[in-house]
Motif scaffolding. Structure first.
Motif, PDB file in Angstrom:
ATOM      1  N   THR A  52       0.866  -1.174   0.000  1.00  0.00           N
ATOM      2  CA  THR A  52       0.000   0.000   0.000  1.00  0.00           C
ATOM      3  C   THR A  52       0.903   1.223   0.000  1.00  0.00           C
ATOM      4  O   THR A  52       1.345   1.696   1.047  1.00  0.00           O
ATOM      5  CB  THR A  52      -0.935  -0.008   1.222  1.00  0.00           C
ATOM      6  OG1 THR A  52      -1.606  -1.276   1.292  1.00  0.00           O
ATOM      7  CG2 THR A  52      -1.976   1.101   1.115  1.00  0.00           C
ATOM      8  N   ASP A  53       1.209   1.692  -1.201  1.00  0.00           N
ATOM      9  CA  ASP A  53       2.194   2.762  -1.380  1.00  0.00           C
ATOM     10  C   ASP A  53       1.891   3.457  -2.701  1.00  0.00           C
ATOM     11  O   ASP A  53       2.054   2.872  -3.774  1.00  0.00           O
ATOM     12  CB  ASP A  53       3.605   2.171  -1.383  1.00  0.00           C
ATOM     13  CG  ASP A  53       4.698   3.217  -1.580  1.00  0.00           C
ATOM     14  OD1 ASP A  53       4.363   4.412  -1.728  1.00  0.00           O
ATOM     15  OD2 ASP A  53       5.884   2.838  -1.592  1.00  0.00           O
ATOM     16  N   ALA A  54       1.441   4.703  -2.618  1.00  0.00           N
ATOM     17  CA  ALA A  54       1.063   5.433  -3.828  1.00  0.00           C
ATOM     18  C   ALA A  54       2.232   5.630  -4.776  1.00  0.00           C
ATOM     19  O   ALA A  54       2.035   5.849  -5.976  1.00  0.00           O
ATOM     20  CB  ALA A  54       0.470   6.787  -3.447  1.00  0.00           C
ATOM     21  N   THR A  77      -3.676   1.999  -4.624  1.00  0.00           N
ATOM     22  CA  THR A  77      -4.199   3.182  -3.944  1.00  0.00           C
ATOM     23  C   THR A  77      -5.487   3.639  -4.607  1.00  0.00           C
ATOM     24  O   THR A  77      -6.475   3.965  -3.933  1.00  0.00           O
ATOM     25  CB  THR A  77      -3.149   4.309  -3.950  1.00  0.00           C
ATOM     26  OG1 THR A  77      -2.076   3.947  -3.082  1.00  0.00           O
ATOM     27  CG2 THR A  77      -3.756   5.623  -3.470  1.00  0.00           C
ATOM     28  N   ARG A  83      -9.263   3.768  -2.952  1.00  0.00           N
ATOM     29  CA  ARG A  83     -10.076   4.982  -2.968  1.00  0.00           C
ATOM     30  C   ARG A  83     -11.452   4.701  -3.583  1.00  0.00           C
ATOM     31  O   ARG A  83     -12.483   5.211  -3.100  1.00  0.00           O
ATOM     32  CB  ARG A  83      -9.369   6.087  -3.746  1.00  0.00           C
ATOM     33  CG  ARG A  83      -8.064   6.565  -3.109  1.00  0.00           C
ATOM     34  CD  ARG A  83      -7.383   7.632  -3.957  1.00  0.00           C
ATOM     35  NE  ARG A  83      -8.123   8.870  -3.894  1.00  0.00           N
ATOM     36  CZ  ARG A  83      -7.910   9.828  -3.001  1.00  0.00           C
ATOM     37  NH1 ARG A  83      -6.968   9.684  -2.083  1.00  0.00           N
ATOM     38  NH2 ARG A  83      -8.628  10.930  -3.008  1.00  0.00           N
ATOM     39  N   LEU A 133       0.956   7.069   1.830  1.00  0.00           N
ATOM     40  CA  LEU A 133      -0.481   6.828   1.790  1.00  0.00           C
ATOM     41  C   LEU A 133      -1.191   8.052   1.247  1.00  0.00           C
ATOM     42  O   LEU A 133      -0.947   9.177   1.693  1.00  0.00           O
ATOM     43  CB  LEU A 133      -1.001   6.485   3.186  1.00  0.00           C
ATOM     44  CG  LEU A 133      -0.326   5.288   3.877  1.00  0.00           C
ATOM     45  CD1 LEU A 133      -0.954   5.062   5.246  1.00  0.00           C
ATOM     46  CD2 LEU A 133      -0.426   4.030   3.024  1.00  0.00           C
ATOM     47  N   ASP A 134      -2.052   7.837   0.275  1.00  0.00           N
ATOM     48  CA  ASP A 134      -2.844   8.908  -0.317  1.00  0.00           C
ATOM     49  C   ASP A 134      -4.283   8.419  -0.372  1.00  0.00           C
ATOM     50  O   ASP A 134      -4.800   8.075  -1.437  1.00  0.00           O
ATOM     51  CB  ASP A 134      -2.296   9.244  -1.714  1.00  0.00           C
ATOM     52  CG  ASP A 134      -3.072  10.382  -2.377  1.00  0.00           C
ATOM     53  OD1 ASP A 134      -3.732  11.145  -1.647  1.00  0.00           O
ATOM     54  OD2 ASP A 134      -3.018  10.496  -3.612  1.00  0.00           O
ATOM     55  N   LEU A 135      -4.911   8.366   0.802  1.00  0.00           N
ATOM     56  CA  LEU A 135      -6.193   7.703   0.944  1.00  0.00           C
ATOM     57  C   LEU A 135      -7.168   8.590   1.715  1.00  0.00           C
ATOM     58  O   LEU A 135      -6.756   9.435   2.514  1.00  0.00           O
ATOM     59  CB  LEU A 135      -6.015   6.367   1.685  1.00  0.00           C
ATOM     60  CG  LEU A 135      -5.171   5.327   0.938  1.00  0.00           C
ATOM     61  CD1 LEU A 135      -4.742   4.207   1.870  1.00  0.00           C
ATOM     62  CD2 LEU A 135      -5.957   4.765  -0.251  1.00  0.00           C
TER      63      LEU A 135
END
Length: 353
Positions: free
Chosen positions: A14-16, A25, A29, A48-50
């Motif tokens: 889990t890594d944008a 990601t 979303r 993280l971009d969530l």
């Protein structure tokens, strides 16, 4: 069952910013827009971009934890989450190991497990996980190799808002540029791409052809062999190893090329080909599932066979078609990806399942 209130997700990374798995990601979303809460247990976490209704719990691979310690962390996290929350379903994305490990605890609470798997390999962990999950989903009929009554084919999930056509700069005097996105590894058949480049470059008038490879080196020894092959074929100066790029820079990189190339074998329904198509870039491929999609738009882009000469001949045909025809084909291919393999469609189907 109605729309889930809380979803448990097992994820590999889990890594944008991950050049290979950063797309998850976008998947998270999309799922988060359809449920109240998403809790993610991941092997490795990065940037993280969530949205706020997504929480991520890593078992610590990015911190260098050993396999035994990661197993302890997995059960510590999962027990704590199960004690605190009620889950409607569990979605294991390319994580048969976590599905297998978590199944006893999830079954006790009657939490159904859906496993997403897209790969030619059928390791023992997959075979065991297949026995304990409730259903399996995959992108194409050949992307899951075990016979299964649990299987549902639901297509891929391409973020067509990110992967979209961008304005193309005039390319007068530039080589005809092929592009391939993915790891430099044998499964991608990069050595065959070099042969295609050499054969195509011989066919074209100056300034000839160029091949741009975008992605990390998955196998250093193989990458060295690819470079030697390019030198032996006299096209080393025509081969560019661009390295990995952040996902948000890929559409612009694709827009600077003329034709996408994908030589993955059957059973590997490579999303990189679909992403190129979503950007309006025509694709020449030997992958049977991608060929079926491309062939519905323009049969002239489907090679007569899997050999480098046949692929090079098709690339030459694409060159002769000219930029206007290729742009028209590219738009039609994008529309096909949006309709059949768009992320919003995939997320709807996953939640419905």
């Amino acid at each position: 069952m109605g729309t889930p209130g809380r979803l448990l997700v097992f994820n590999l990374a889990t890594d944008a910013d991950d050049p290979i798995l950063g797309f998850t990601t976008g998947w998270l979303r999309a799922l988060a827009a359809r449920v109240a809460f998403v809790d993610v247990v991941t092997m490795r976490a990065g940037r993280l971009d969530l949205p706020p209704n997504v929480a991520v719990y890593s078992v610590g691979k990015e911190r260098g934890y050993s396999e035994p310690r990661r197993a302890v962390e997995f059960y510590r996290i999962l027990r704590r989450l199960l004690a605190a929350n009620r889950y409607d379903a569990c979605f294991a994305h390319m994580m048969p190991l976590f599905a297998l490990m978590g199944a006893p605890l999830l079954r006790r609470r009657r939490i159904p497990i859906t496993l997403w798997y897209v790969h030619r390999a059928t390791p023992i962990t997959l075979r065991l996980a297949h026995r304990v999950v409730d259903r399996v989903v995959t992108s194409s009929p050949g992307s899951f190799r075990l016979p299964s009554r649990k299987l549902t084919v639901i297509g891929h999930g391409i973020d067509t808002d990110l992967f979209r056509p961008l304005p193309r700069e005039p390319r007068d005097g530039e080589p005809f540029t092929l592009v391939a996105v993915g790891r430099i590894a044998p499964v991608k058949r990069v050595e065959a791409m070099v042969d295609v480049l050499a054969a195509l470059h011989r066919r074209l008038p100056p300034p000839g052809a160029r091949l741009r490879l975008i992605g990390p080196v998955g196998d250093p020894a193989y990458a060295d062999a690819v470079l030697r092959r390019a030198r032996d074929a006299g096209v080393a100066d025509r081969l560019e190893l661009a390295g990995p790029l952040p996902r948000d820079r890929l559409p612009a990189a694709l827009a600077a090329c003329d034709l996408a190339l994908n030589l993955t074998p059957g059973g590997s329904f490579d999303k990189a080909g679909l992403e190129a198509m979503a950007c309006g870039l025509p694709l020449v491929t030997t992958n049977p599932f991608l060929q079926e999609l491309v062939g519905t738009v323009d049969a002239r882009l489907v090679p007569a066979g899997p050999t480098a000469e046949a692929v090079a001949e098709t690339c030459h045909t694409a060159w002769t078609l000219g930029s206007e025809v290729l742009a028209k084909d590219g738009q039609a291919l994008r529309e096909l990806v949006v309709a059949e393999h768009g992320l919003e469609r995939l997320a709807d189907r996953l939640v419905a399942l």
